[in-house]
Every structure is written in C-alpha cells, then in structure tokens.
Scaffold this active site. Structure first.
Site, PDB file in Angstrom:
ATOM      1  N   HIS A 100      -9.713   1.307   0.116  1.00 45.37           N
ATOM      2  CA  HIS A 100      -8.420   1.954  -0.092  1.00 45.37           C
ATOM      3  C   HIS A 100      -8.130   2.002  -1.587  1.00 45.37           C
ATOM      4  O   HIS A 100      -8.480   1.092  -2.332  1.00 45.37           O
ATOM      5  CB  HIS A 100      -7.301   1.183   0.616  1.00 45.37           C
TER       6      HIS A 100
ATOM      7  N   ASP B  59       5.698   1.965   9.825  1.00 44.64           N
ATOM      8  CA  ASP B  59       5.447   2.285   8.418  1.00 44.64           C
ATOM      9  C   ASP B  59       5.846   3.719   8.102  1.00 44.64           C
ATOM     10  O   ASP B  59       6.377   3.991   7.024  1.00 44.64           O
ATOM     11  CB  ASP B  59       3.971   2.064   8.078  1.00 44.64           C
TER      12      ASP B  59
ATOM     13  N   ARG C 169      11.816   4.829   2.046  1.00 47.72           N
ATOM     14  CA  ARG C 169      11.522   4.311   0.698  1.00 47.72           C
ATOM     15  C   ARG C 169      11.466   5.460  -0.307  1.00 47.72           C
ATOM     16  O   ARG C 169      11.920   5.334  -1.445  1.00 47.72           O
ATOM     17  CB  ARG C 169      10.190   3.572   0.696  1.00 47.72           C
TER      18      ARG C 169
ATOM     19  N   SER D  51       2.779  -1.775   3.743  1.00 44.75           N
ATOM     20  CA  SER D  51       2.469  -0.405   4.156  1.00 44.75           C
ATOM     21  C   SER D  51       0.960  -0.190   4.198  1.00 44.75           C
ATOM     22  O   SER D  51       0.413   0.312   5.189  1.00 44.75           O
ATOM     23  CB  SER D  51       3.118   0.593   3.194  1.00 44.75           C
TER      24      SER D  51
ATOM     25  N   LYS E  26      -1.650  -0.498   8.090  1.00 47.98           N
ATOM     26  CA  LYS E  26      -2.487   0.599   8.571  1.00 47.98           C
ATOM     27  C   LYS E  26      -3.969   0.221   8.562  1.00 47.98           C
ATOM     28  O   LYS E  26      -4.719   0.593   9.469  1.00 47.98           O
ATOM     29  CB  LYS E  26      -2.243   1.848   7.725  1.00 47.98           C
TER      30      LYS E  26
END
Length: 433
Positions: free
Chosen positions: A82, A161, A168, A183, A187
C-alpha cells in the site's frame, strides 16, 4: 450508552474502550448515529489523538463492519503493498508484477486518486478493456492461477470506513494519524493478506509533509498490523518531487512497462526494488534483502515480470497489445514544453503542485467520481540535481486543450534552478514490527 458521552470523553482527552468504539462503528454502519455526531467525534480524535490500543480497537471494529475475504484457498504467503499516495507514484504496477514473478501471490486491492495524488485503478483503466471489478471467487481464482490480481475494493469491505472517509474529507480531519491508519489497515486486514509492505510518503506531495509526521504514521500502521496478527513493514520514502518522469494515467502505465523492459527511471526502480525486497522476504522466497533484490532484478532480465504484467492485463479483460504499442492507450493532442530560463541545477520540482497541474489538465479529480482524461499529464525531462543550460526542456505538458497558460504558470512557479543543489534522499527509514 450515548454517543454524546463518547464525544465528550474523547474531547476531554479520555481513552475509549472496546464497547464504546463498537457502539460508534455499529452506529456508523446502521445509520443510527447522525453525521453531525460522527463528525464531532472525528474532530475530537483529530485534536486528542488515540492510544495505540485505541487505534487497534478502532481498526478491528472497522474491519469487522463488513465482508472479510478468505484467501486460504490460495497456496503460499499472500503479500500486499500500500502507498499513502503521491505524484507519479506508479509503483504498484511494476512492483506487483515483479513480486508475483518470484512465485509470491499478490492479491492487491487498490484505490483511485483524489486531488493531487494518483490512483492505481485510474492508471490501469487507461488500458483499453481493463476491468477493475472482479467477484470474490474470480479474484481468488486469478491470484491462485496467475499469482496476481489488482482490483478495487467493494463497498462490502470495511463499509464503516467509506462513510467515515467521506465525512473526514469535508470536515478537515483527513490528516489525522489515527484516522488515516485505521482507514488503511481496516481495508487491508479485511482483504485477507498475510503480510503487508506500506510505502509511507513524506514531502511536498505527501499527506505527511514532514519526516516526524511520516514516522508517526508508519509506526501507527505497523503497530496496528502487529495487533491484528499481520506482519507489516513500513518504508518511508521521498515525495518532495514527482516519482519517475511521467505524471498522468496512460503515461504512467507506459513508464511502468518501460521499467519492466529494463529501462525505467532510476528513482522508480530503486523504490520498487526496496519495497519488493521486503515483500519477497515476507513471502519467504529469499532469506534476506540482498537475495530478494537479486531475485527481483532477475525477473526483469528474464522477462518474467513483463510476462506477469501481460497476464494480469489479459486476465482482467485488457488489451495486452499495449505492452508493445503504447498508442493503444489514450493520447493527448497538444504538447507544450517549458524550458530552463537560466543555467544551473534543478533545485526544486514541488511535487504537489505538479500533481495539481496534472489534475487541472483533467488527469486527476477535485471531487470523488469525476471522469478523468487518461491521456493527459506531464513528462519531466530533468529531476532535482540535474544540470541545465538555458533553453533545455524541463517539463512537457500533454493536454487536450490548446491553451494551457494557467498550468504552465503553475509549473514555472514551482521549478527552481540554483547554482548548488543536493538531490533528496529516496529512502529515509524502514519500520518493522
């Protein structure tokens, strides 16, 4: 239990327990907690922060709020990657193919870009026919057969989320480390992978502008991963200037393929090899980082990584001919080049401003859901530290509009040439659990 009491407790610096966080997440998902109270708690968290235990509990409850993929049918250790987002950050494309070519299953669930940051799914959709949506069964089967799939998250994964993120975005609480970390990790944990390598960006083009901020986020992510039983490594890398030489969806796919053919940009290759080496070690295909790097380099020289990328495109409905013919992807009509006005060295290419310039051309989104022009973007001819003479090209604007005065002005204001310069560090720190 009352939501107002939870808000007050966090507002006053208190620590929330498991029952309170479960009540909050359940209320977000079933709609029993109104947006104004959700937003109030988000703001309280923004100012008061959360303990490591709170962050882990919040992430666990967000993960449990929806579907969790079971990848146990796929043999081997599943490893994902990620990035916290940047400009010109096409790392996932060549990285996933190279790691998959070493025999490691890479079930990658990626996102879209927003603002000055680009999204992996947007880049892949520049390939004609590429489908970013697969059923769970097809996703699992493809990873089992090809060692690789790159898709978008469904609404069934961590639905809490999705709601929290939307709030947000409109309540100025995006850059909260507990909220960013929960967040991302909710996931990733729900996606069922065994191990995760996270590229935490720092600099002008990153959400974490300073190294201390990036380090705090990296530590939070790794801590949450460890608490959830996932082996997690965070690499803090530079995003003060764009990564590579291409910015824009089709252009970045082209640069990714160039790298897999053995002639990609040096900074992109260095970051891919660094992240990939950790993935290969986590996947137990190499005993150490040096051996892992050699394995990854061999996937380029042998052509096996390029073959994996071709297989990925074909498996997800894309036109694999783009490997040889880049013009099958969208192309811009107009090209405008900005040149050096003095001799010296490139001292600054402000990453977020270059990302905004690409967005202004139509290559990025100001709002979620906006349509993109996949053919537009920017090509850098020089990076920070490079020597230039008067008239040397620095950046070419690829556009589908003949007038790009505003874009050109923004870029010129964010290109700095000086007599002496030190190129930025690429990799700042690695945080392991």
């Amino acid at each position: 239990m009352r939501m107002v009491d939870i808000i007050e407790q966090k507002r006053n610096g208190g620590v929330l327990n498991e029952a309170q966080l479960a009540f909050f997440i359940d209320g977000v998902v079933d709609g029993s907690i109104p947006d104004y109270q959700i937003s109030a708690l988000l703001m309280a968290i923004y100012f008061q922060g959360m303990t490591p235990a709170e962050r882990t509990l919040l992430t666990t409850k967000m993960t449990a709020s929806g579907e969790q993929l079971d990848l146990s049918e796929i043999p081997g250790i599943k490893v994902d990657k990620h990035s916290t987002g940047g400009v010109g950050d096409k790392v996932s494309l060549p990285l996933a193919a190279m790691v998959a070519a070493t025999g490691i299953p890479v079930p990658m669930i990626s996102g879209r870009g927003l603002g000055h940051t680009g999204g992996t799914l947007d880049k892949l959709e520049a390939i004609p026919g590429y489908q970013v949506t697969l059923s769970d069964t097809d996703f699992i089967n493809q990873v089992a057969q090809e060692n690789l799939a790159i898709i978008g998250a469904t609404g069934a994964i961590a639905p809490a989320d999705k709601k929290i993120y939307a709030l947000r975005d409109v309540t100025a609480t995006v850059d909260s480390i507990p909220l960013i970390a929960s967040s991302i990790m909710s996931k990733k944990i729900a996606s069922g992978t065994d191990a995760l390598v996270i590229d935490v960006k720092t600099g002008a083009g990153a959400f974490m502008k300073t190294l201390p901020e990036a380090k705090d986020l990296a530590q939070a992510l790794v801590s949450i991963g460890k608490g959830a039983g996932m082996h997690c490594v965070a690499v803090i890398s530079d995003m003060s200037q764009p990564l590579g030489y291409q910015i824009g969806n089709a252009l970045e796919v082209q640069e990714s393929i160039d790298l897999l053919k053995g002639h990609g940009p040096e900074d992109l290759l260095k970051l891919v090899l660094t992240l990939g080496s950790y993935m290969v070690v986590l996947g137990r295909k190499a005993p150490d980082l040096a051996a892992a790097r050699k394995l990854l380099e061999a996937t380029i020289t042998s052509g096996s990584a390029l073959a994996r990328f071709r297989a990925l495109i074909k498996a997800q409905g894309g036109d694999e001919r783009v490997i040889e013919d880049y013009t099958l992807m969208p192309q811009a009509k107009y090209h405008t080049t900005i040149t050096a006005q003095r001799r010296g060295f490139i001292a600054k290419l402000t990453a977020d401003k270059f990302g905004i310039a690409s967005m202004m051309l139509g290559g990025g989104r100001q709002k979620a859901g906006e349509q993109l022009d996949h053919g537009v973007g920017l090509t850098l001819h020089k990076k920070v530290g490079a020597k230039v003479e008067v008239g040397d090209p620095i950046v070419t604007i690829h556009s589908n509009q003949p007038q790009v005065t505003a874009v050109a002005s923004l870029l010129q204001a964010n290109i700095e040439i000086s007599d002496v310069v030190t190129p930025p560090t690429m990799i700042y720190q690695v945080i392991d659990d």
